[in-house]
Design a protein around this motif. Structure first.
Motif, mmCIF file in Angstrom:
data_model
loop_
_atom_site.group_PDB
_atom_site.id
_atom_site.type_symbol
_atom_site.label_atom_id
_atom_site.label_comp_id
_atom_site.label_asym_id
_atom_site.label_seq_id
_atom_site.Cartn_x
_atom_site.Cartn_y
_atom_site.Cartn_z
ATOM 1 N N GLY A 86 -36.322 -16.040 41.012
ATOM 2 C CA GLY A 86 -36.151 -14.888 41.879
ATOM 3 C C GLY A 86 -35.500 -15.293 43.182
ATOM 4 N N GLY A 87 -35.073 -14.308 43.945
ATOM 5 C CA GLY A 87 -34.482 -14.592 45.232
ATOM 6 C C GLY A 87 -33.020 -14.193 45.275
ATOM 7 N N GLU A 88 -32.456 -14.269 46.475
ATOM 8 C CA GLU A 88 -31.068 -13.873 46.651
ATOM 9 C C GLU A 88 -30.276 -15.005 47.264
ATOM 10 O OE1 GLU A 88 -31.157 -10.334 49.025
ATOM 11 O OE2 GLU A 88 -32.534 -9.367 47.613
ATOM 12 N N LEU A 89 -28.998 -15.048 46.898
ATOM 13 C CA LEU A 89 -28.110 -16.087 47.405
ATOM 14 C C LEU A 89 -26.858 -15.424 47.974
ATOM 15 C CD1 LEU A 89 -27.251 -19.166 47.550
ATOM 16 C CD2 LEU A 89 -26.205 -18.795 45.328
ATOM 17 N N TYR A 90 -26.523 -15.750 49.230
ATOM 18 C CA TYR A 90 -25.300 -15.232 49.835
ATOM 19 C C TYR A 90 -24.388 -16.402 50.148
ATOM 20 C CZ TYR A 90 -28.032 -10.987 50.455
ATOM 21 O OH TYR A 90 -28.803 -9.884 50.224
ATOM 22 N N ILE A 91 -23.148 -16.303 49.680
ATOM 23 C CA ILE A 91 -22.163 -17.325 50.006
ATOM 24 C C ILE A 91 -21.087 -16.661 50.848
ATOM 25 C CG2 ILE A 91 -20.513 -18.998 49.114
ATOM 26 C CD1 ILE A 91 -22.198 -19.093 46.550
ATOM 27 N N ASN A 92 -20.868 -17.196 52.051
ATOM 28 C CA ASN A 92 -19.912 -16.597 52.985
ATOM 29 C C ASN A 92 -20.166 -15.108 53.171
ATOM 30 O OD1 ASN A 92 -18.370 -18.779 53.872
ATOM 31 N ND2 ASN A 92 -17.298 -18.848 51.917
ATOM 32 N N GLY A 93 -21.423 -14.740 53.249
ATOM 33 C CA GLY A 93 -21.778 -13.362 53.526
ATOM 34 C C GLY A 93 -21.784 -12.434 52.317
ATOM 35 N N ILE A 105 -33.248 -19.879 53.836
ATOM 36 C CA ILE A 105 -32.549 -20.941 54.534
ATOM 37 C C ILE A 105 -31.123 -20.499 54.832
ATOM 38 C CG2 ILE A 105 -31.279 -22.514 52.994
ATOM 39 C CD1 ILE A 105 -33.475 -24.551 53.773
ATOM 40 N N GLU A 106 -30.579 -20.896 55.990
ATOM 41 C CA GLU A 106 -29.166 -20.631 56.262
ATOM 42 C C GLU A 106 -28.488 -21.943 56.591
ATOM 43 O OE1 GLU A 106 -30.664 -18.966 59.566
ATOM 44 O OE2 GLU A 106 -31.995 -18.090 58.067
ATOM 45 N N VAL A 107 -27.310 -22.104 56.063
ATOM 46 C CA VAL A 107 -26.479 -23.229 56.468
ATOM 47 C C VAL A 107 -25.259 -22.658 57.165
ATOM 48 C CG1 VAL A 107 -25.324 -25.330 55.739
ATOM 49 C CG2 VAL A 107 -27.216 -24.428 54.372
ATOM 50 N N LYS A 108 -25.035 -23.108 58.408
ATOM 51 C CA LYS A 108 -23.907 -22.580 59.179
ATOM 52 C C LYS A 108 -22.677 -23.426 58.950
ATOM 53 C CE LYS A 108 -26.496 -20.362 62.861
ATOM 54 N NZ LYS A 108 -27.896 -20.525 62.397
ATOM 55 N N LYS A 109 -21.550 -22.834 59.291
ATOM 56 C CA LYS A 109 -20.282 -23.538 59.111
ATOM 57 C C LYS A 109 -20.241 -24.778 60.003
ATOM 58 C CE LYS A 109 -15.548 -22.130 58.213
ATOM 59 N NZ LYS A 109 -15.636 -22.052 56.775
ATOM 60 N N GLY A 110 -19.885 -25.889 59.437
ATOM 61 C CA GLY A 110 -19.718 -27.112 60.193
ATOM 62 C C GLY A 110 -20.986 -27.736 60.708
ATOM 63 N N GLU A 111 -22.116 -27.330 60.166
ATOM 64 C CA GLU A 111 -23.364 -27.914 60.653
ATOM 65 C C GLU A 111 -23.945 -28.855 59.592
ATOM 66 O OE1 GLU A 111 -27.095 -25.816 61.597
ATOM 67 O OE2 GLU A 111 -26.996 -24.921 59.607
ATOM 68 N N SER A 139 -21.229 -22.543 65.282
ATOM 69 C CA SER A 139 -20.704 -21.320 64.710
ATOM 70 C C SER A 139 -21.855 -20.431 64.261
ATOM 71 C CB SER A 139 -19.823 -21.681 63.513
ATOM 72 O OG SER A 139 -19.855 -20.668 62.561
ATOM 73 N N ASN A 140 -21.615 -19.149 64.285
ATOM 74 C CA ASN A 140 -22.646 -18.237 63.813
ATOM 75 C C ASN A 140 -22.424 -17.818 62.367
ATOM 76 O OD1 ASN A 140 -24.522 -18.035 65.859
ATOM 77 N ND2 ASN A 140 -23.099 -16.785 67.066
ATOM 78 N N GLU A 141 -21.311 -18.281 61.830
ATOM 79 C CA GLU A 141 -21.012 -17.949 60.436
ATOM 80 C C GLU A 141 -21.933 -18.724 59.511
ATOM 81 O OE1 GLU A 141 -16.800 -17.844 58.796
ATOM 82 O OE2 GLU A 141 -16.547 -18.368 60.906
ATOM 83 N N ASN A 142 -22.558 -18.003 58.652
ATOM 84 C CA ASN A 142 -23.380 -18.693 57.660
ATOM 85 C C ASN A 142 -22.583 -18.908 56.383
ATOM 86 O OD1 ASN A 142 -25.785 -18.919 59.086
ATOM 87 N ND2 ASN A 142 -26.288 -16.769 58.660
ATOM 88 N N ILE A 143 -22.594 -20.134 55.918
ATOM 89 C CA ILE A 143 -21.939 -20.434 54.643
ATOM 90 C C ILE A 143 -22.854 -20.029 53.502
ATOM 91 C CG2 ILE A 143 -21.478 -22.401 53.159
ATOM 92 C CD1 ILE A 143 -19.229 -22.666 54.650
#
Lengths: 320, 505
Positions: free
Chosen positions: B313-320, B280-286, B259-263
């Protein structure tokens, strides 16, 4: 699974006795204490003695119930005696507003004390004993200032009702109050998620936090409950005496409450709150006080006896 | 090696309420021998060791040490006999310095007061001999787990032990540190000191040990010299089933299916001194693996994502969606779960039951008006005890009485019952035997096929290769490489750790 169960039967007798004593040390001690007094203390086996014990243990029991939750969470609250005093005096002072408002104001003041204590502990992560020590001193001080350290007498039959009423002419109202209080705290400890959280935090705080428990709210909740119960104890005592004395009421109550909880088997390092154990613990402490009195032993000696019995109880239920 | 027997434990039995942990177990250790003690979780290894070292007292059986019967009823007695133990959970005082820890209880005195100069000098000598370069006056808790363990071993050596028991000494060490430990063990051997070595890592057993005793369900099922036994024989004896099931296989993986969706996406996340800007990116189901040496910043990164620590510092994205870094409870609400590296300190609630431990995080969902529904609770617990094959006499057993592998399963169950979107597993198989390890790795695979993402940290490269779709390599607080499944090979990872290749993708 079945196999492991069968294996337990091979455990030998001595270990079973050890386990038995470890588990039931407090009730066993209570039975011994009562039997001893029935035989040796004149008039002990008398219904009036029982009513007396029950009336007098109410304040300890209420504070000890709150203390059970506090200690189970890994904390301690030594300000409960002073909270009793401030509730007592402010409630008595508010009698002009009416009986029910006076009681509610007393409870509210206590709850606010608990909120304040809980906030400091939860927010600044300061050890409970360090937070509640100045509270013990400060709250007592405010209570005394409230009426210039004077005894405040009042005459309000309706208010005194909650400390003096007797059902069927015999059964003190305190019995009902205690039954309800024990039931409520037992329910909180054993049936509600809140009780699970208290125990989990006392057992392993770091893991509890990582499990998503709202430790901030739980801590505040614990100290509000503890202070409110202490405040309630203060109000009942005030009602019974028809007088509020901020110098005397609740003095050293925290020690009796802590002792009762310890004797009752709630681990001092935090863990499972043993509400029923606390009830036994309070009974033991109160019976000693009463019995020593009835045998005309001076008060100072009664403290020594109390200390010995507490140590005995703790020894009996020590771990291994 | 000396052919004389140093230690002989004769038909040791020990019961606990509810379980017979040892049923007449024999153990013979020769002088100067490194003796492996193997078995699955709950086989009785730890109990046997605790009987030997005086933590538990045996119900039946005798212990002979140098042909004399000894009674090790307290740990002190065992120490006096010359038996020292390095425990799985280190029994050191975190707030004392390294040298204080080494000589705790045996302080070097001069005229009634502690001779700090001599203490520090002696401690330094011992650690130097072991090849450990560390400031002996530094506070123990400021050091890595590995160093703390070395201190524990230094302590044993300083007691002039004849027999050193090492309970899972390598579980918290990285490869380089394991080498150092093995050098230390060889030095002990050369001084005719015997070692009882407990480990779940077969390679280590075959490399360092001379003989082996295998336990299963509280009984000795095998004794052999290492040279007379193969890995397969050993494993099948331990778990009592066909060994072919456990041979590791590499994950087959299809990049197109991914999947290309990043969790989860982190950008330039920083927390001094361990994490220095990691994307770092964690993808769905990976299953994303975090490889790197101990202390590289992998654990710290995971803790930041979960909110166990706050970043600088830094940024965090959950489900985009951009999210604030917050507390664990907020991360859990967003569908995360976290199995910490140290189960005992941060995972289990030791005195609470299996039931309560499993349902602790999900309680709000089982609660109406603050009251816990016992029926619902027990339904969930039963389901997960079965699904994860948690070995416990009943669900009300205190979780501290379970073996390490089963404790880990309890914590996994705690998160799995939440239906999480992302599980962060920090060393999920640490201190767990081969059989349970396979079960847990299978579980991870199961999770991924249920479309749950997994962020997994492990010091065992083989294990990462087995479980992960993708591996990010962390070194010195930075991401130095990223590998896809088809590129994942021990050498590739090692290279990346050592050289710091940039992403191959």
């Amino acid at each position: 699974m079945e196999a492991t169960k069968k294996m337990t039967t091979s455990t030998n007798q001595t270990i079973d006795w050890k386990l038995f004593f470890n588990k039931y040390a407090t009730p066993v001690l209570l039975v011994i204490l009562i039997s001893f007094n029935v035989v040796f203390t004149p008039n002990f086996a008398n219904i009036n003695t029982m009513w007396n014990i029950l009336i007098q243990m109410t304040t300890i029991l209420l504070t000890a119930l709150g203390m059970t939750l506090v200690i189970a969470s890994g904390g301690i609250d030594i300000s409960v005696g002073s909270v009793m005093a401030i509730s007592s005096i402010i409630s008595a002072k508010s009698l002009g507003l009416g009986v029910l408002p006076a009681i509610l104001v007393g409870l509210l003041v206590a709850a606010v004390c608990g909120l304040f204590i809980g906030l400091i502990i939860a927010k600044f992560k300061i050890q409970p004993i360090i937070v509640t020590l100045p509270m013990m001193i400060g709250i007592r001080g405010i209570a005394q200032v409230t009426n210039d350290s004077q005894l405040l007498n009042f005459d309000s039959p309706a208010y005194s009702f909650i400390g003096t009423y007797k059902f069927a002419g015999n059964i003190p109202v305190q019995v009902l109050i205690m039954i309800i209080a024990v039931a409520v705290v037992y329910f909180i400890s054993n049936k509600m998620a809140f009780g699970r959280y208290v125990q989990a935090m006392g057992d392993n705080y770091r893991a509890s936090r990582l499990t998503g428990i709202n430790t901030f709210l739980v801590i505040i909740g614990i100290y509000v409950i503890s202070s409110a119960l202490a405040g309630f104890a203060g109000i009942i005592e005030t009602a019974r005496l028809s007088a509020a004395d901020a110098n005397a009421i609740g003095k050293l109550m925290e020690l009796d409450a802590i002792a009762a909880v310890a004797v009752g088997g709630t681990p001092m390092t935090g863990g499972r709150p043993n509400v029923i154990g606390t009830v036994f613990g309070v009974l033991i402490i109160q019976i000693i006080t009463v019995a020593v009195n009835m045998n005309n032993i001076p008060y100072t000696y009664s403290l020594v006896v109390k200390a010995i019995v507490i140590i005995l109880a703790l020894w009996a239920r020590r771990n291994k | 090696m000396d052919e004389r027997i140093l230690l002989h434990m004769k038909s040791i039995s020990k019961s606990f309420p509810g379980v017979k942990a040892l049923k007449g177990v024999d153990l013979e250790v020769k002088k100067g021998e490194v003796h492996a003690l193997m078995g699955e979780n709950g086989a009785g290894k730890s109990t046997l060791i605790k009987v030997l070292t005086g933590v538990h007292i045996e119900d039946e059986g005798e212990i002979y040490f140098e042909d004399k019967q000894i009674f090790t009823n307290t740990t002190l007695q065992a120490q006096k006999c010359g038996i020292s133990t390095i425990y799985q959970e280190l029994d050191l005082i975190p707030e004392l310095s390294i040298c204080e820890n080494i000589f705790l209880g045996r302080e070097i005195m001069k005229k009634g007061i502690i001779d700090w100069k001599a203490t520090q000098k002696r401690a330094k000598e011992i650690l130097d001999d072991m090849g450990i370069d560390v400031e002996v006056t530094s506070i123990l808790s400021s050091q890595s787990t590995a160093i703390q363990q070395m201190v524990s071993i230094a302590r044993a050596i300083s007691i002039n032990a004849r027999l050193v028991v090492m309970d899972e000494p390598t579980s918290s060490l990285d490869d380089k540190e394991v080498r150092v430990l093995f050098e230390v063990i060889k030095k002990l051997k050369a001084q005719n000191i015997s070692v009882i070595f407990i480990s779940h890592r077969l390679d280590e057993i075959f490399e360092i040990c001379d003989a082996i005793t295998i336990l299963k369900d509280g009984e000795r099922v095998g004794y052999s010299l290492i040279k007379d036994i193969t890995k397969l024989e050993l494993v099948s004896k331990m778990i009592g089933k066909d060994a072919s099931q456990i041979i590791s296989r590499k994950k087959s993986y299809n990049k197109d299916k991914m999947s290309n969706e990043n969790i989860i996406v982190t950008k330039n996340i920083v927390r001094d001194p361990k994490v220095k800007g990691i994307d770092i990116e964690v993808k769905k189901g990976e299953v994303l693996g975090l490889a790197g040496l101990l202390g590289s910043g992998r654990t710290e990164l995971a803790r930041l994502i979960f909110g166990a620590d706050l970043p600088q510092g830094g940024e965090l994205y959950i489900n985009g969606k951009k999210e604030k870094f917050n507390l664990p409870k907020d991360a859990i609400k967003k569908g995360m779960g976290f199995c910490p590296e140290d189960r005992k300190i941060e995972g289990i609630i030791p005195n609470m039951s299996v039931k309560e431990n499993i349902t602790l995080a999900i309680l709000p969902r089982l609660t109406k008006m603050g009251i816990v529904s016992r029926k619902e609770q027990e339904k969930i617990v039963n389901k997960f005890i079965q699904a994860l094959k948690i070995k416990t006499p009943h669900m009300n057993q205190a979780v501290k009485n379970l073996s390490g592998g089963n404790q880990q399963k309890v914590i996994l169950a705690r998160w799995m019952c939440m239906n999480p979107e992302l599980l962060i597993l920090d060393e999920p198989t640490r201190g767990i035997d081969v059989g349970a390890k396979k079960e847990i790795l299978d579980l991870i695979e199961q999770l991924a096929s249920d479309n749950i993402s997994v962020l997994m940290i492990s010091s065992e490269i083989e294990e990462l290769m087995h479980a992960c779709d993708r591996i990010a390599v962390i070194r010195d607080g930075k991401k130095v490489g990223e590998l896809y499944a088809e590129e994942i090979g021990e050498e590739a990872i090692m290279n990346s750790i050592a050289e710091g290749h940039q992403s191959f993708a």
